[in-house]
Scaffold this motif. Sequence first.
Motif, PDB file in Angstrom:
ATOM      1  N   VAL A   1       0.828  -1.198   0.000  1.00 39.44           N
ATOM      2  CA  VAL A   1       0.000   0.000   0.000  1.00 39.44           C
ATOM      3  C   VAL A   1       0.875   1.267   0.000  1.00 39.44           C
ATOM      4  N   TRP A   2       1.869   1.269  -0.879  1.00 39.57           N
ATOM      5  CA  TRP A   2       2.752   2.419  -1.063  1.00 39.57           C
ATOM      6  C   TRP A   2       2.349   3.125  -2.348  1.00 39.57           C
ATOM      7  N   SER A   3       2.367   4.435  -2.313  1.00 43.88           N
ATOM      8  CA  SER A   3       2.117   5.194  -3.533  1.00 43.88           C
ATOM      9  C   SER A   3       3.377   5.164  -4.402  1.00 43.88           C
ATOM     10  N   GLU A   4       3.222   5.558  -5.640  1.00 41.06           N
ATOM     11  CA  GLU A   4       4.385   5.644  -6.526  1.00 41.06           C
ATOM     12  C   GLU A   4       5.403   6.620  -5.951  1.00 41.06           C
ATOM     13  N   GLN A   5       4.915   7.736  -5.424  1.00 45.73           N
ATOM     14  CA  GLN A   5       5.791   8.759  -4.874  1.00 45.73           C
ATOM     15  C   GLN A   5       6.580   8.228  -3.679  1.00 45.73           C
ATOM     16  N   THR A   6       5.939   7.435  -2.818  1.00 48.70           N
ATOM     17  CA  THR A   6       6.615   6.880  -1.638  1.00 48.70           C
ATOM     18  C   THR A   6       7.771   5.979  -2.046  1.00 48.70           C
ATOM     19  N   LEU A   7       7.516   5.061  -2.970  1.00 46.55           N
ATOM     20  CA  LEU A   7       8.578   4.153  -3.406  1.00 46.55           C
ATOM     21  C   LEU A   7       9.676   4.912  -4.146  1.00 46.55           C
TER      22      LEU A   7
ATOM     23  N   GLU B   1      17.556  -2.087  -7.074  1.00 41.98           N
ATOM     24  CA  GLU B   1      17.334  -1.418  -5.786  1.00 41.98           C
ATOM     25  C   GLU B   1      15.858  -1.457  -5.412  1.00 41.98           C
ATOM     26  N   ALA B   2      14.989  -1.217  -6.374  1.00 46.47           N
ATOM     27  CA  ALA B   2      13.546  -1.284  -6.117  1.00 46.47           C
ATOM     28  C   ALA B   2      13.144  -2.685  -5.680  1.00 46.47           C
ATOM     29  N   ALA B   3      13.680  -3.695  -6.358  1.00 48.24           N
ATOM     30  CA  ALA B   3      13.357  -5.084  -6.018  1.00 48.24           C
ATOM     31  C   ALA B   3      13.823  -5.419  -4.605  1.00 48.24           C
ATOM     32  N   VAL B   4      14.996  -4.961  -4.233  1.00 48.59           N
ATOM     33  CA  VAL B   4      15.522  -5.238  -2.888  1.00 48.59           C
ATOM     34  C   VAL B   4      14.674  -4.544  -1.834  1.00 48.59           C
ATOM     35  N   ILE B   5      14.335  -3.277  -2.061  1.00 52.48           N
ATOM     36  CA  ILE B   5      13.517  -2.530  -1.098  1.00 52.48           C
ATOM     37  C   ILE B   5      12.165  -3.207  -0.895  1.00 52.48           C
ATOM     38  N   LEU B   6      11.612  -3.758  -1.969  1.00 48.66           N
ATOM     39  CA  LEU B   6      10.305  -4.407  -1.888  1.00 48.66           C
ATOM     40  C   LEU B   6      10.377  -5.881  -1.475  1.00 48.66           C
ATOM     41  N   GLY B   7      11.591  -6.416  -1.353  1.00 48.00           N
ATOM     42  CA  GLY B   7      11.745  -7.810  -0.938  1.00 48.00           C
ATOM     43  C   GLY B   7      11.438  -8.818  -2.032  1.00 48.00           C
TER      44      GLY B   7
END
Length: 110
Positions: free
Chosen positions: A30-36, A64-70
């Motif tokens: 439940v993260w917005s595009e801006q948050t990520l 980096e995005a993949a790692v942050i999101l697990g």
Amino acid sequence: MKIIRTYSRLAKEAASLLGKEIQLARKERVWSEQTLAERIGISRTTLQKMEAGDMTVAIGLVLEAAVILGIPLFASETPSLTQSIRSASDKLTLMPKRIRNKTKKVKDDF
């Protein structure tokens, strides 16, 4: 002048799949595009390109995005990423350090 690159179907499909997985994981959290985008340190536009599977987005940003999101990046068949890196490094040690193109034409006209 803009360089137009061509990519294989498999590469395009991989980018598309990873983009969709990033988008799915973001929405599940439940993260917005801006948050990520802020967490990665990129613009929202770049994140939108990433989620669309755009091949021009830097691979480091996608990872980096993949790692942050697990999101798991590699098959879980291997015991660990560290062991996979070590194995690849061992194989690279056996390869030549430098590969040169042959420039001399061999004269075989006897």
